[in-house]
Structure formats: structure tokens, C-alpha cells
Motif scaffolding. Structure first.
Motif, PDB file in Angstrom:
ATOM      1  N   LEU A 292       0.846  -1.194   0.000  1.00  0.00           N
ATOM      2  CA  LEU A 292       0.000   0.000   0.000  1.00  0.00           C
ATOM      3  C   LEU A 292       0.878   1.239   0.000  1.00  0.00           C
ATOM      4  CD1 LEU A 292      -3.056   0.735   0.218  1.00  0.00           C
ATOM      5  CD2 LEU A 292      -2.712   0.875   2.693  1.00  0.00           C
ATOM      6  N   SER A 293       0.648   2.135  -0.970  1.00  0.00           N
ATOM      7  CA  SER A 293       1.453   3.350  -1.058  1.00  0.00           C
ATOM      8  C   SER A 293       0.562   4.564  -1.301  1.00  0.00           C
ATOM      9  CB  SER A 293       2.534   3.200  -2.142  1.00  0.00           C
ATOM     10  OG  SER A 293       1.973   2.837  -3.386  1.00  0.00           O
ATOM     11  N   ALA A 294       1.120   5.651  -1.813  1.00  0.00           N
ATOM     12  CA  ALA A 294       0.472   6.971  -1.760  1.00  0.00           C
ATOM     13  C   ALA A 294      -0.945   6.988  -2.325  1.00  0.00           C
ATOM     14  CB  ALA A 294       1.336   7.987  -2.513  1.00  0.00           C
ATOM     15  N   ARG A 295      -1.165   6.361  -3.465  1.00  0.00           N
ATOM     16  CA  ARG A 295      -2.486   6.436  -4.101  1.00  0.00           C
ATOM     17  C   ARG A 295      -3.532   5.693  -3.270  1.00  0.00           C
ATOM     18  NH1 ARG A 295      -0.731   7.897  -9.632  1.00  0.00           N
ATOM     19  NH2 ARG A 295       1.516   7.591  -9.573  1.00  0.00           N
ATOM     20  N   GLY A 296      -3.141   4.535  -2.758  1.00  0.00           N
ATOM     21  CA  GLY A 296      -4.060   3.789  -1.923  1.00  0.00           C
ATOM     22  C   GLY A 296      -4.310   4.469  -0.592  1.00  0.00           C
ATOM     23  N   ILE A 297      -3.257   5.053  -0.018  1.00  0.00           N
ATOM     24  CA  ILE A 297      -3.399   5.759   1.255  1.00  0.00           C
ATOM     25  C   ILE A 297      -4.322   6.963   1.094  1.00  0.00           C
ATOM     26  CG2 ILE A 297      -2.147   7.151   2.962  1.00  0.00           C
ATOM     27  CD1 ILE A 297       0.247   5.238   2.485  1.00  0.00           C
TER      28      ILE A 297
ATOM     29  N   TRP B  11      -7.959   5.570   6.951  1.00  0.00           N
ATOM     30  CA  TRP B  11      -6.508   5.392   7.063  1.00  0.00           C
ATOM     31  C   TRP B  11      -6.019   5.478   8.509  1.00  0.00           C
ATOM     32  CZ3 TRP B  11      -2.570   3.142   5.277  1.00  0.00           C
ATOM     33  CH2 TRP B  11      -1.279   3.544   5.618  1.00  0.00           C
ATOM     34  N   ASN B  12      -6.559   6.391   9.279  1.00  0.00           N
ATOM     35  CA  ASN B  12      -6.076   6.562  10.656  1.00  0.00           C
ATOM     36  C   ASN B  12      -6.308   5.332  11.520  1.00  0.00           C
ATOM     37  OD1 ASN B  12      -5.211   9.139  10.058  1.00  0.00           O
ATOM     38  ND2 ASN B  12      -7.071  10.138  10.800  1.00  0.00           N
ATOM     39  N   GLY B  13      -7.194   4.440  11.100  1.00  0.00           N
ATOM     40  CA  GLY B  13      -7.439   3.219  11.854  1.00  0.00           C
ATOM     41  C   GLY B  13      -6.678   2.011  11.351  1.00  0.00           C
TER      42      GLY B  13
ATOM     43  N   ASP C   8      -2.709  -0.687  13.013  1.00  0.00           N
ATOM     44  CA  ASP C   8      -2.499  -2.003  13.620  1.00  0.00           C
ATOM     45  C   ASP C   8      -2.322  -3.120  12.606  1.00  0.00           C
ATOM     46  OD1 ASP C   8      -2.688  -0.862  16.117  1.00  0.00           O
ATOM     47  OD2 ASP C   8      -4.803  -1.384  16.393  1.00  0.00           O
ATOM     48  N   ILE C   9      -2.602  -2.862  11.322  1.00  0.00           N
ATOM     49  CA  ILE C   9      -2.509  -3.944  10.341  1.00  0.00           C
ATOM     50  C   ILE C   9      -1.506  -3.643   9.223  1.00  0.00           C
ATOM     51  CG2 ILE C   9      -4.832  -4.800  10.806  1.00  0.00           C
ATOM     52  CD1 ILE C   9      -5.801  -3.432   8.257  1.00  0.00           C
ATOM     53  N   ILE C  10      -0.656  -2.640   9.397  1.00  0.00           N
ATOM     54  CA  ILE C  10       0.362  -2.333   8.384  1.00  0.00           C
ATOM     55  C   ILE C  10       1.763  -2.394   8.991  1.00  0.00           C
ATOM     56  CG2 ILE C  10      -1.195  -0.871   7.041  1.00  0.00           C
ATOM     57  CD1 ILE C  10       0.386   1.547   8.154  1.00  0.00           C
TER      58      ILE C  10
END
Length: 455
Positions: A55-60, A69-71, A74-76
Motif C-alpha cells: 500500500l502506497s500513496a495512491r491507496g493511502i 486510514w487513521n485506523g 495495527d494492520i500495516i
């Protein structure tokens, strides 16, 4: 029939379907999703469906737009660069960029999918599981469904339909019946197997946590991405046929010997190698390009259904998520005249998805072969130096694609120009200290213009 502008039917509850549902629900549209698989929150995900994503800029950005995103912390796991493993076990770390925030994030496909489905339902979308779309009537707008448990066949009237149903899309199959529809599929002659490196006894990673691990071996390679539970999700890429291929590895003895000779340090980390290898399916990879992506204002293809790409630039999820935000931008600017919005989406987006599809295939050669080449690594050092000196002008192609939201087609075109510059500047030197900065200044100012960067 005239599609109802305030109700949309999405086919597929993978990653793009639930994200798009969230964004549409935020704008007041009624959304229903039909998914052929069972609910993964209740049924264990089968092997081969749990490969980690980058996961990078476009997905974020898309997850920010969905207020998710702020949640995700815990999974990245942030990965700061590539950790290269030689046959002798030597390690070489290649950072993705000079800045601390230039990382890509390893995230479990299943965990992300679950988070998206939960959020879509919380927003008011309805997901119907075990409902395989078997057809779509382009005239009436109705979809044909088969219950995967009972076998019952039903017809569902719909308004606007968006096919988020992957590279084997049922909606695209119906569009193929139109005389004006064009489709090309390029099957890679390579496949992949999912393997697992378990955590050590204390539950920690057995290799560097914040890196994408790569064992490049010319015509094949192994990669590993970290999981939050201390394991690594590994993917073995081999040709289907020929030397060092899946066709050759037909017994446990051959597999063990292959790993001992090609990936000795990894072999010692996978105690259940043969069990993993022979139990898990061999996946295939395909590039899909088609046009047009829409039928008037009735139906649209999105994500892999419109443009499946191979995984070697880590952009599959990011490209699909950017489809969703691009469509929403058009919707916010001009309103839900679906015929016009779908046409605009197709016209503005396809050039970029074609570009990343081509770059993903090119990056396969780089990952499996060139990353271990000394001249290639030297060019990468010079590239980073140029990027540091001209941060708004000379942006490495990998950074344009991964750390910014520069259109893929722009990144591809500028990347080709910058490759020619690097060939010129690196031709007769083997140390960064010997770089002709006067020549570099001349080339950069002549051939490139400043970029508007969107992190």
C-alpha cells in the motif's frame, strides 16, 4: 430502461467494491454489492487469497478519503526498502528513497478486505454473499445471479451497475458481445506460489522487519513481505515450463534441492516448505486491457475488471483505489450524469492504467534480474543524488509512481527521459563523486519541467 441515478449495484466485494461503496454512501447513493464468495469474516480465507499487498500513496489517499486510514496502524508494517539476498546469503539494503516517509506498507489483503466490508456496511451498503453474477442484460440492466450454496438462479433488476469483479469479470464478458468492445489479454508465462516464513519462538520476525525481501535469480525470484504476527508472506515466482520451472518441481526431493541451491538462507526459515508448496495453488498472472469501459450510463468496469496488471510494481491495489477516487472527483465536479461521467472516466483514466500495466511488466525484469547488477545499482545511486539536488524536477520513476499521485502516464514518459539522462551521465564513470554536475544541470533544465507533487 433509464437507470436510477441514486442507486448503484456493485459486482464484487473484494477490495475496490467495498471502498467504492463507502465513497458512494458518503455522497448519499444507495449501494448493494453482490459477491460470489462467502463472507470471509465467517469463513477462513483459502490459500492464495491472503498474499500481502504493498500500500502506497495512491491507496493511502483513497483510504483517507474513506476516513479509514487513521485506523489502519495495527494492520500495516512500513517497509523502507528492498533487502537483497544473494545466493551466498549476503544482504544488501536498497532504500526506496532518501526521506523517512518514503516507505511502502505491507498489509494483509484479508485484514484490509474485512476492514473495508465492515466500514461499507456501517455506512449503509448491503453486501450479498455467495451470489455469483452469471450474466448481465445490457438492454434491461438486470443481472443474473446464482446462489453458490443452493444453486438457485435469480434475476435482479438494477439501476447503474459497476463491475468490480476482477480480471475474470462477468460484466466485461457481457460487454465483449458488443461490436464496439475491444479486449486484449497478455498471460505471463510465469506463475507464483504462496509460502510462509513463520515467526520465531518469541513471535518475532526472523528477518529484518521493515523491508521487502527479494532473492533475485535471473529467470526466477522469491520475495517476502512482513506480517504483523511475526510471519512473512512469501511469493515464489517461476516460469511454468523450462529450466527452474514449476514443471520441474514435481517432488519433495526436487523442491528441497532447488531451495537449498537457489535460496539457502530462506530454505532454513521455511520448516514446512514442501507442505506449503504442494498444498497451495499455483497462481497465474495476466494483463488485461479493454475499451470502452462503459455502456452508456448503465454499466462501468473498474479495477482489475477494466485493467488487470501484474504485481511487480506493487500498484494493483493502489491503481484500483485510485480508480475509485478519480471517479468520485468527476462525480463531485459535475454530478451524477452517469453517461457523461463514465465516458470522462474512461477517457481520462485508461491512458494511465495502460501506462502502469506496461511499467509493471518492465519492473518484473528489474526485480528478478537487474537489482543484483552492479551497474544498475550504481545508476540507482546517481538517480537518488539527482533527485536530492532537483527534488521538484528530477523525481525517480519509482518515486513518482509509489510516493506521489503523479499520473502514471506522466511518470512513464518522464521516466523514459530520465533513463536516457542516466545512461548519458553514468556512461564513463563508476563513482558518484565523478558525476559531471554541469552536464547534469544542462540535461535536467533542458529536458524536464518542475512537477506538482501530491504525496
Amino acid at each position: 430502461m433509464n437507470p436510477a441515478p441514486d442507486k448503484l449495484t456493485l459486482i464484487g466485494a473484494g477490495l475496490n467494491g467495498p471502498l467504492l461503496a463507502i465513497l458512494l454512501r458518503q455522497r448519499g447513493f444507495a449501494v448493494e454489492i453482490y459477491e460470489r464468495r462467502p463472507d470471509m469474516r465467517e469463513v477462513h480465507v483459502s490459500a492464495g487469497r491472503s498474499i500481502n499487498l504493498a500500500l502506497s500513496a495512491r491507496g493511502i489517499y483513497a483510504l483517507h478519503q474513506a476516513r479509514l486510514w487513521n485506523g489502519m496502524g495495527d494492520i500495516i508494517i512500513p517497509m523502507k526498502g528492498r533487502m537483497m539476498h544473494s545466493v551466498a546469503g549476503e544482504l544488501t539494503f536498497q532504500p526506496y528513497g532518501k526521506n523517512e516517509d518514503e516507505v511502502i506498507n505491507s498489509i494483509s489483503r484479508a485484514e484490509l478486505n474485512i476492514a473495508l466490508m465492515n466500514a461499507a456496511e456501517e455506512q449503509g451498503a448491503t453486501i450479498h454473499f455467495n451470489q455469483r453474477c452469471t450474466g448481465y442484460d445490457l438492454k434491461t440492466g438486470s443481472i443474473q445471479l446464482r446462489n453458490e450454496i443452493t444453486g438457485e438462479q435469480t434475476t435482479q433488476e438494477t439501476g447503474v451497475v459497476i463491475g468490480c469483479d476482477g480480471s475474470a469479470s462477468a460484466i466485461r464478458a457481457e460487454m465483449l458481445k458488443l461490436n464496439s468492445f475491444n479486449l486484449s489479454q497478455q498471460n505471463l508465462d510465469y506463475g507464483y506460489k504462496e509460502l510462509t516464513i513463520p515467526a520465531d519462538a518469541p513471535g518475532k520476525h526472523q528477518m529484518e522487519t521493515h523491508a521487502l525481501h527479494i532473492w533475485p535469480r535471473g529467470n526466477h525470484m522469491l520475495i517476502a513481505l512482513p506480517n504483523i504476527d511475526g510471519t512473512f508472506a512469501c511469493i515464489l515466482f517461476l516460469p511454468f515450463e523450462g529450466a527452474d520451472s514449476f514443471a520441474e518441481l514435481t517432488s519433495e526431493a526436487k523442491l528441497i534441492e532447488f531451495f537449498k541451491s537457489r535460496f539457502p538462507d530462506a530454505n532454513s526459515l521455511v520448516p514446512r516448505l514442501a507442505e506449503n508448496y504442494f498444498a497451495n495453488p499455483t497462481g497465474s498472472m495476466v494483463t488485461v486491457k479493454c475499451s470502452p469501459w462503459h455502456v452508456e450510463g448503465k454499466a462501468l468496469l473498474l479495477g482489475d475488471a477494466a485493467h488487470a496488471i501484474v504485481p511487480f510494481f506493487g500498484q494493483g491495489i493502489n491503481c484500483g483505489f485510485e480508480d475509485c477516487t478519480s471517479l468520485m472527483e468527476l462525480l463531485d465536479q459535475h454530478g451524477p450524469d452517469w453517461t457523461r461521467r463514465f465516458r470522462e472516466f474512461d477517457n481520462t483514466r485508461k491512458v494511465n492504467t495502460d501506462a502502469i500495466a506496461d511499467m509493471a511488466i518492465e519492473n518484473f525484469t528489474e526485480m528478478r534480474d537487474r537489482v543484483a547488477d552492479s551497474r544498475f545499482l550504481f545508476r540507482k545511486k546517481v538517480e537518488l543524488e539527482l533527485g536530492a539536488k532537483y527534488p521538484q524536477i528530477f523525481v525517480p520513476k519509482y518515486a513518482m509512481v509509489t510516493f506521489h499521485r503523479i499520473p502514471y502516464s506522466v511518470a512513464q514518459a518522464r521516466g523514459a527521459i530520465q533513463d536516457r539522462m542516466l545512461s548519458d551521465l553514468c556512461e564513463n564513470i563508476d563513482r558518484v563523486e565523478d558525476l559531471d554536475w554541469g552536464r547534469a544541470e544542462q540535461l535536467v533544465r533542458r529536458d524536464l519541467t518542475p512537477l506538482e507533487l501530491h504525496p
